[in-house]
Design a protein around this motif. Sequence first.
Motif, PDB file in Angstrom:
ATOM      1  N   LEU A 358       0.839  -1.194   0.000  1.00 53.25           N
ATOM      2  CA  LEU A 358       0.000   0.000   0.000  1.00 53.25           C
ATOM      3  C   LEU A 358       0.873   1.243   0.000  1.00 53.25           C
ATOM      4  O   LEU A 358       2.037   1.196   0.410  1.00 53.25           O
ATOM      5  N   PRO A 360       0.333   5.492   0.977  1.00 60.53           N
ATOM      6  CA  PRO A 360      -0.476   6.675   1.279  1.00 60.53           C
ATOM      7  C   PRO A 360      -0.264   7.749   0.228  1.00 60.53           C
ATOM      8  O   PRO A 360       0.808   7.853  -0.373  1.00 60.53           O
ATOM      9  N   ASP A 365      -3.015  11.236   4.649  1.00 62.40           N
ATOM     10  CA  ASP A 365      -3.431   9.887   4.276  1.00 62.40           C
ATOM     11  C   ASP A 365      -2.533   8.821   4.893  1.00 62.40           C
ATOM     12  O   ASP A 365      -2.899   7.644   4.905  1.00 62.40           O
ATOM     13  N   THR A 369      -4.185   5.154   5.619  1.00 66.30           N
ATOM     14  CA  THR A 369      -3.620   4.041   4.867  1.00 66.30           C
ATOM     15  C   THR A 369      -2.917   3.047   5.781  1.00 66.30           C
ATOM     16  O   THR A 369      -3.029   1.830   5.598  1.00 66.30           O
ATOM     17  N   TRP A 372      -5.560   1.154   7.569  1.00 71.26           N
ATOM     18  CA  TRP A 372      -6.142   0.161   6.649  1.00 71.26           C
ATOM     19  C   TRP A 372      -5.199  -1.020   6.470  1.00 71.26           C
ATOM     20  O   TRP A 372      -5.634  -2.180   6.397  1.00 71.26           O
ATOM     21  N   TRP A 483     -11.324   2.039  -1.288  1.00 71.42           N
ATOM     22  CA  TRP A 483     -10.065   2.614  -0.824  1.00 71.42           C
ATOM     23  C   TRP A 483      -8.864   2.233  -1.669  1.00 71.42           C
ATOM     24  O   TRP A 483      -7.750   2.696  -1.419  1.00 71.42           O
ATOM     25  N   ARG A 525      -3.642   3.526  -4.184  1.00 73.31           N
ATOM     26  CA  ARG A 525      -3.333   3.330  -2.772  1.00 73.31           C
ATOM     27  C   ARG A 525      -2.979   1.864  -2.503  1.00 73.31           C
ATOM     28  O   ARG A 525      -2.153   1.572  -1.655  1.00 73.31           O
TER      29      ARG A 525
END
Length: 596
Positions: A358, A360, A365, A369, A372, A483, A525
């Motif tokens: 991932l 950000p 963010d 992120t 998440w 997302w 992302r």
Amino acid sequence: METASTKDRPTPRPEPTPGAAPRSTGSLSIALAGSGGSGVMTAGNLLLDAAARAGLYGLMVRTSGPQIRGGEAAALLRLSEAPTESLDDAFHLLLAIDWQNIHRFADEIPMRPAGLLLGDADEGEPPAVFLAGGARFVSLPLKKTAKAIRGAWTNMLALGVAGALAGIPRDALEAAVRASWRREASGLDANLEALRAGIEAADAIDRERVPRIDAGAHARNGRWLLSGNEGAGLGALRGGIRFVAAYPITPATEMLEWMAPALTRIGGTLLQAEDELASINMAIGASFGGVPSLTATAGPGLSLMAEGIGLAVSAEVPVVIVDVMRGGPSTGIPAKSEQSDLSFAVGGLHGDAPRLVLAPTSITDCVATTQWAVTLAEATQAPAIVLSDQFMGQSRAIVDRPADPGFVAHRLVAQADAPGFKRYRDTESGVSPMAIPGTPGTVYTADGLEKSEAGIPSSQARDHAIQLDKRERKLRRHDYGRWWADVEGAGDAAILTFGSVTGVAREALARLAGQGMALRLVALRLLAPALPERLAQALEGVSSVLVVEQNHSAQLFRYLRAMYDLPGKPASFHRPGPLPIRPGELADAILEWRNR
């Protein structure tokens, strides 16, 4: 395939919902520079704090030379009436406490033709490179003035000058100094006097070259001063991380420094390991024991963790690895930013080793992120690599308070004496219950050897194929929701990017929109696993794509070409760090691409 790299591009011009930040309506760019120990970083942080108190947004980027200690340093600030995610094309003001080796920052501090240079009268003239474009030099007796105030520091005088020229009210500047003061009261009084002397000195300077922004027009409204490293730490805690093992490394160390006391307050633990190999294995061990765990590092450390991450893949143990990317390879450029760990993150493990990757899209963010990432790692029982970078990690921004997106980590756990328990059972989702050690009736072997569904080490082709399919399937079938990317704008052409370049792309596209050019932005992302159907939907109606990134070999471009069927004849705009990509530079590149 069309590519544009360093050699054929001109030198660069001197909340939880995904989406673009509000556009900046006006901004001012200030650079504070000096030799090591001159206090320019302190002055920069205080100026940013004062701007926040005055109702402004802003961004401060740290830059320094290659020295471990000392050497030249500069605080690069952009103050704005609206949220800003990138530096501007050039600076209005450069204030140097001294000129020692400041010429090394010539590329990083391009001056506007009508810009203003301020420096100490006793430090000589500024380097010619800063004057070449037409900037005007004004000499100030900074050190003499500060010396005349017993106990005062020159950087507080510089803060007063820069703050006054920016239009930041005196009470906001004084409040920032008072809030930061941790020494004797007499020193505070002396430095407040130096601050006021700087404000008075600014009155004698021609302000036409330093446009003011609308400070004081808005209340602070709960805005935060936040770095990407702090944001990633906060997101990790919100996601449920309660154990961290890590070894200090630039530019990730501040994340660990922030998390150590924060974890203690909520009953968690941070342990400084002897090296990165120990760090990843400690984190895996704690996670195996039932505690959501994390480690943070940079490129060299990520390389050392490769075997451990492979163990987490094979044993299906969730763990989060935050990689704050820097210039490479090897030791590279530790204090500068570059998006050059992408290829290693998505494909650098031995064997077929599916993992989550991932990135950000902004400092703010970094919170959501990373939160998440914890949720995904726990849900899929897989390692999640979060690609931040030095630009986001060590920069500090004035942001609206990051809202909690509500991601809640949940691990599928085996119940005691579960009938027919098989830790690596080949389920439809690919996720099988994970037993917490000591749970009755759930004993199994967890190691890096290939295994049967029961966890018994196996070299049989059938078991290997079953486990390979299982590990791939659980990531491929997971529902990642909206997302996975920020998809913004409309048009038949799209810009694809990731990470810290997203803010630059947003501003470049906003400028082009003002010229009547409609473009779509897709900021990824979730980089791995690839989601071909999602990207195809995001690019519906698009006939041409430009992939934008900051590395030398177009790593994102090559990865997307391998994993996706991009429309038309995809093109690439890429170049390495350490210089950040600027909005004007990218806008020019997009115009050139569209006019071919």
